[in-house]
Design an enzyme around this catalytic site. Structure first.
Site, PDB file in Angstrom:
ATOM      1  N   LYS A  77      -6.448  10.643  -2.025  1.00  0.00           N
ATOM      2  CA  LYS A  77      -5.920  10.167  -1.115  1.00  0.00           C
ATOM      3  C   LYS A  77      -4.911  10.695  -1.045  1.00  0.00           C
ATOM      4  CE  LYS A  77      -4.588   6.882   1.990  1.00  0.00           C
ATOM      5  NZ  LYS A  77      -3.989   5.894   2.738  1.00  0.00           N
ATOM      6  N   ASP A 136       6.815   7.189   8.927  1.00  0.00           N
ATOM      7  CA  ASP A 136       6.719   5.573  10.199  1.00  0.00           C
ATOM      8  C   ASP A 136       5.483   6.961   9.577  1.00  0.00           C
ATOM      9  OD1 ASP A 136       6.758   4.169  11.922  1.00  0.00           O
ATOM     10  OD2 ASP A 136       6.629   5.875  13.901  1.00  0.00           O
ATOM     11  N   GLY A 182       0.873  -1.207   0.095  1.00  0.00           N
ATOM     12  CA  GLY A 182      -0.125   0.204  -0.345  1.00  0.00           C
ATOM     13  C   GLY A 182       0.594   1.569   0.380  1.00  0.00           C
ATOM     14  N   LYS A 183       2.437   1.371   0.571  1.00  0.00           N
ATOM     15  CA  LYS A 183       2.779   2.375   1.084  1.00  0.00           C
ATOM     16  C   LYS A 183       3.521   2.773  -0.410  1.00  0.00           C
ATOM     17  CE  LYS A 183       3.600   2.224   6.096  1.00  0.00           C
ATOM     18  NZ  LYS A 183       4.530   2.262   6.817  1.00  0.00           N
ATOM     19  N   PHE A 222      -5.589   1.311   3.121  1.00  0.00           N
ATOM     20  CA  PHE A 222      -4.837   0.348   4.273  1.00  0.00           C
ATOM     21  C   PHE A 222      -5.230   0.316   6.014  1.00  0.00           C
ATOM     22  CE2 PHE A 222      -1.967   2.511   2.844  1.00  0.00           C
ATOM     23  CZ  PHE A 222      -0.580   2.905   3.916  1.00  0.00           C
ATOM     24  N   GLY A 223      -4.664  -0.044   6.802  1.00  0.00           N
ATOM     25  CA  GLY A 223      -4.928   0.469   7.733  1.00  0.00           C
ATOM     26  C   GLY A 223      -6.197   0.555   8.386  1.00  0.00           C
ATOM     27  N   TYR A 224      -6.050   2.050   9.355  1.00  0.00           N
ATOM     28  CA  TYR A 224      -7.225   2.781   9.640  1.00  0.00           C
ATOM     29  C   TYR A 224      -8.301   3.642   8.781  1.00  0.00           C
ATOM     30  CZ  TYR A 224      -4.726   1.375  14.200  1.00  0.00           C
ATOM     31  OH  TYR A 224      -4.342   0.745  15.781  1.00  0.00           O
TER      32      TYR A 224
END
Lengths: 204, 204
Positions: B180, B74, B16-17, B157-159
């Site tokens: 996004k 991060d 995703g990143k 992804f994630g939150y």
């Protein structure tokens, strides 16, 4: 609907910060009071690992001294060549009783052999709104710049004389209060505080 | 002056990143490689107290696996009602082996009795550019939003399915990659990375 009785308690005794906050909120019908008006107060420890947590705990802690919403802030200077230091230790970088000048001197010493292109840094400011011991909301503002090799300008406070904005070709200490509020970390956080109160006041 | 040989090593295995970074830098003449191409690598501890420090140490640490400039990141989610948590612990909020779903479930549980107006949160992303074990520069991006009471959308992804942008009336998981990138914490940090490389490439 207007709420003429809206009050805000500023959890700081720092005249520089009080002026910046007063200026940023002056168009709103908010009555400000500050920690300077409290005779005896306990000083909140600022020992958290992040600027955000320090601001939050200060906002909650100092809200005991007022019936009003309480606004606290914490600020950090993150210098890339120092791997993010002084960060959360910015106010006491050169020691517990350090003056602004002591801190600036220490910063210059630590960066002594670092060339201009590698002197990038950012200011981070978090404002925290506390009420009756609880956090209501936090507001973040940041500002990117460079650390000069010697101080320039006499306005502002703290690291302002060393913090240079390439786009303006000026340090924070060479800006008027108005100019600084428009672009600074604290100015941007305050813009969000301003919008929060404006929205709350309009919503009645 | 063009530098066709500019290379950048992405210190992540997260698809995703990688997609978001590739997209953000696609107009620049930069050849990307990633940690996925390294057979055996040591995993950098992410035990620092701030998102900034984690990013910096990852950028320095993983730069040993490439001759190229190395970009690490991060990310933290700072929720006001949780006094800034999960913050630096966002990726492992529900435990060391937590899935995205586990983390989202834990977040919903912790916010169970918190009304909408108090579910404010921000994403913070720091990208750190390392080279030969040293930090070159860090880049910060942030994004303000609200935590919903249940997930919405399938992108990202994630939150992302819980992170709602009031101005767009959508969660991050309801946005295209392009939408996004334009407003997200990582998108804004990447905009700064983009400008840094564009300037460096133009300067020769």
């Amino acid at each position: 609907m207007s709420s003429p009785e809206t009050r805000l308690f500023l959890a700081t005794t720092n005249e520089g910060k009080i002026l910046e906050i007063r200026h940023a909120l002056e168009d709103l019908p908010i009555t400000l009071s500050t920690l300077r008006e409290i005779k005896d107060f306990e000083v909140c420890a600022e020992d958290k690992p992040t600027v955000l947590e320090n601001a939050i705990y200060k906002g909650m802690f100092y809200s005991r001294y007022s019936e009003a919403m309480t606004l606290a802030d914490d600020t950090g200077l993150e210098v890339d060549a120092l791997m993010g230091r002084p960060g959360v230790h910015s106010a006491r970088y050169a020691g517990e009783t350090a003056t602004y000048e002591d801190n600036n001197m220490k910063l210059l010493q630590e960066l002594e052999n670092i060339p201009e292109a590698r002197r990038t840094a950012r200011f981070v400011c978090v404002m925290a709104l506390g009420f009756r011991g609880r956090l209501i909301k936090s507001f973040l503002g940041t500002c990117e710049g460079l650390i000069l090799t010697k101080p320039r300008g006499i306005q502002g406070f703290g690291y302002d004389p060393l913090f240079y904005i390439p786009a303006l070709k000026k340090t924070f200490a060479e800006l008027t209060a108005e100019e600084k509020n428009r672009i600074s970390h604290r100015g941007k956080a305050l813009e969000r505080v301003h919008d929060y109160f404006q929205y709350s006041l309009e919503a009645g």
